[in-house]
Enzyme design. Sequence first.
Site, PDB file in Angstrom:
ATOM      1  N   GLN A   1       0.816  -1.211   0.000  1.00  0.00           N
ATOM      2  CA  GLN A   1       0.000   0.000   0.000  1.00  0.00           C
ATOM      3  C   GLN A   1       0.858   1.273   0.000  1.00  0.00           C
ATOM      4  OE1 GLN A   1      -2.331  -0.802   3.536  1.00  0.00           O
ATOM      5  NE2 GLN A   1      -4.109  -1.451   2.312  1.00  0.00           N
ATOM      6  N   GLN A   2       2.091   1.151   0.478  1.00  0.00           N
ATOM      7  CA  GLN A   2       2.970   2.319   0.518  1.00  0.00           C
ATOM      8  C   GLN A   2       3.572   2.615  -0.863  1.00  0.00           C
ATOM      9  OE1 GLN A   2       5.908   2.048   3.625  1.00  0.00           O
ATOM     10  NE2 GLN A   2       4.467   1.076   5.048  1.00  0.00           N
ATOM     11  N   CYS A   3       3.592   1.647  -1.757  1.00  0.00           N
ATOM     12  CA  CYS A   3       4.189   1.854  -3.070  1.00  0.00           C
ATOM     13  C   CYS A   3       3.246   2.651  -3.970  1.00  0.00           C
ATOM     14  CB  CYS A   3       4.497   0.510  -3.738  1.00  0.00           C
ATOM     15  SG  CYS A   3       5.754  -0.450  -2.877  1.00  0.00           S
ATOM     16  N   THR A   4       3.826   3.532  -4.776  1.00  0.00           N
ATOM     17  CA  THR A   4       3.052   4.276  -5.765  1.00  0.00           C
ATOM     18  C   THR A   4       2.748   3.364  -6.945  1.00  0.00           C
ATOM     19  OG1 THR A   4       4.155   6.334  -5.153  1.00  0.00           O
ATOM     20  CG2 THR A   4       3.022   6.302  -7.259  1.00  0.00           C
TER      21      THR A   4
END
Length: 614
Positions: free
Chosen positions: A481-484
């Site tokens: 979820q933190q990855c773009t």
Amino acid sequence: MAAVMGDPGLSKLQFAPFSSALDVGFWHELTQKKLNEYRLDEAPKDIKGYYYNGDSAGLPARLTLEFSAFDMSAPTPAHCCPAVGTLYNTNTLEAFKAADKKLLLEQAANEIWESIRSGAALDNPVLLNKFLLLTFAITVGVYDPCNLAQYPGWPLRNFLVLAAHRWSSSFQSVEVLCFRDRTLQGMRDVTHSIIFEVKLPEMAFSPDCPKAVGWEKNQKGGMGPRMVNLSECMDPKRLAESSVDLNLKLMCWRLVPTLDLDKVVSVKCLLLGAGTLGCNVARTLMGWGVRHITFVDNAKISYSNPVRQPLYEFEDCLVGGKPKALAAADRLQKIFPGVNARGFNMSIPMPGHPVNFSSVTLEQARRDVERLEQLVEGHDVVFLLMDTRESRWLPAVIAASKRKLVINAALGFDTFVVMRHGLKKPKQQGAGDLCPSHPVAPADLLGPSLFANIPGYKLGCYFCNDVVAPGDSTRDRTLDQQCTVSRPGLAMIAGALAVELMVSVLQHPEGGYAIASSSDDRMNEPPTSLGLVPHQIRGFLSRFDNVLPVSLAFDKCTACSSKVLDQYEREGFNFLVKVFNSSHSFLEDLTGLTLLHQETQAAEIWDMSDDETV
């Protein structure tokens, strides 16, 4: 030029005089006759011209002399009437000036009168159109490559030998025009040409070759060989430097002659973020010839990176991965050794990410802030290319305080925003100029086309569109979820537009203070040779569409408002620690966002109450 008989007192009839028209061929023929036949002879010569009856309305009556003027038996062109005259050619300018023009005119008038009195004009009416031509010859011209104000170039040397050999028996001197055809500020300029008189030596028909000179002197002024060092020409790195800007030079030569490449090549760029955006921005900067590129990033290269981030390879992922900033700088220099690329593996302190009060962690944060401040100070343009919103806050504040141009790029799944931050006026112009004096709502609430003709110092930054302060956006989120997550081509598009926006700003005479172009300006005359200079470019890949909104700076902005900048410039690192260690309410209280939220909620309650009473 023509002698006319008549007594103006007898009639009010007026006459249109001839306008002389001497063809280039006439002057060429006169030159040949002067050099090879007349020489020093100044005796008058018979010549013949003609005038044409049939010119268009508005043209003067012309008496024409062409190359056949010296042949008295030459046929007269069709629809033309002949005119006979006399050539008086002098050898010197002094003789030309001293010629008795009145006497020559009276002599011609007497000849016309005699033809009238004797009746010769009845048999030959051409005698009524007598004309005189007074000239001065000879001047020789040389296409001169020399730039010296008083001396001619080498090509004149042997030409004067030719003149002395062929004409010294006829002329004691000749006048020389050294014609210099230069380009000055894009305009043709011949004012550098010089003219002077040269005395010719006596050497007519000499069988002996004159003494020859001409060996070029070496660097020491002696008659020895000159040494040429070809090592730089054969060094592949030197060859790359001379070739890398060819496309840019062709742009100037063929398409955009007003393009100022020096402003682009000399700019120093700081790239905060060496991921997908950072790699694509760096490659486009190199394409524009930028020689000074610095990366800042604290991540390491992972296995998923090389396919999307063109500065990395599979080997860079092994053994835990190389630091991105260092690997990116190293790869740039391998691509083009002429680039000055550096990388700094460091973290950027962020709001909502507390700094512990242990000496090591606090001191590390202080060093990171000081290093970031030094890097921003040492560069001309700062690119914000990070993954999170809060990581952009500190460099946005520092750059605003130091009056540095900021180019921001951020990605969604199929949308992006590229923008330049408003460039604050110099501090000596007063704190009141930093932001608008009246409250301005974020642009997203007012609409993108509400503003026009906004100068650069009144434009908003990345945080001016928000009514909440930046905080920890990764808390309670899994790694995926933190990855773009973006469409693969989006970063290339946004990265290229970020660099092109920077170049357009640099080409504008006002730089970062340039008035922002909007979507409505697309049909207007562009402000630079490269086109528009927008504030923002918002792209929608699903629609393959871009818009160019413009937004004012927000007086309650958590990054560029005067309250934040004043506090940062007064307290420095102590102020920043408060921001890092506090929740987003600290910045919202400082800038007045908290009060704005309360007033907005109160207004909504009043609206609900009114609805209930209806």
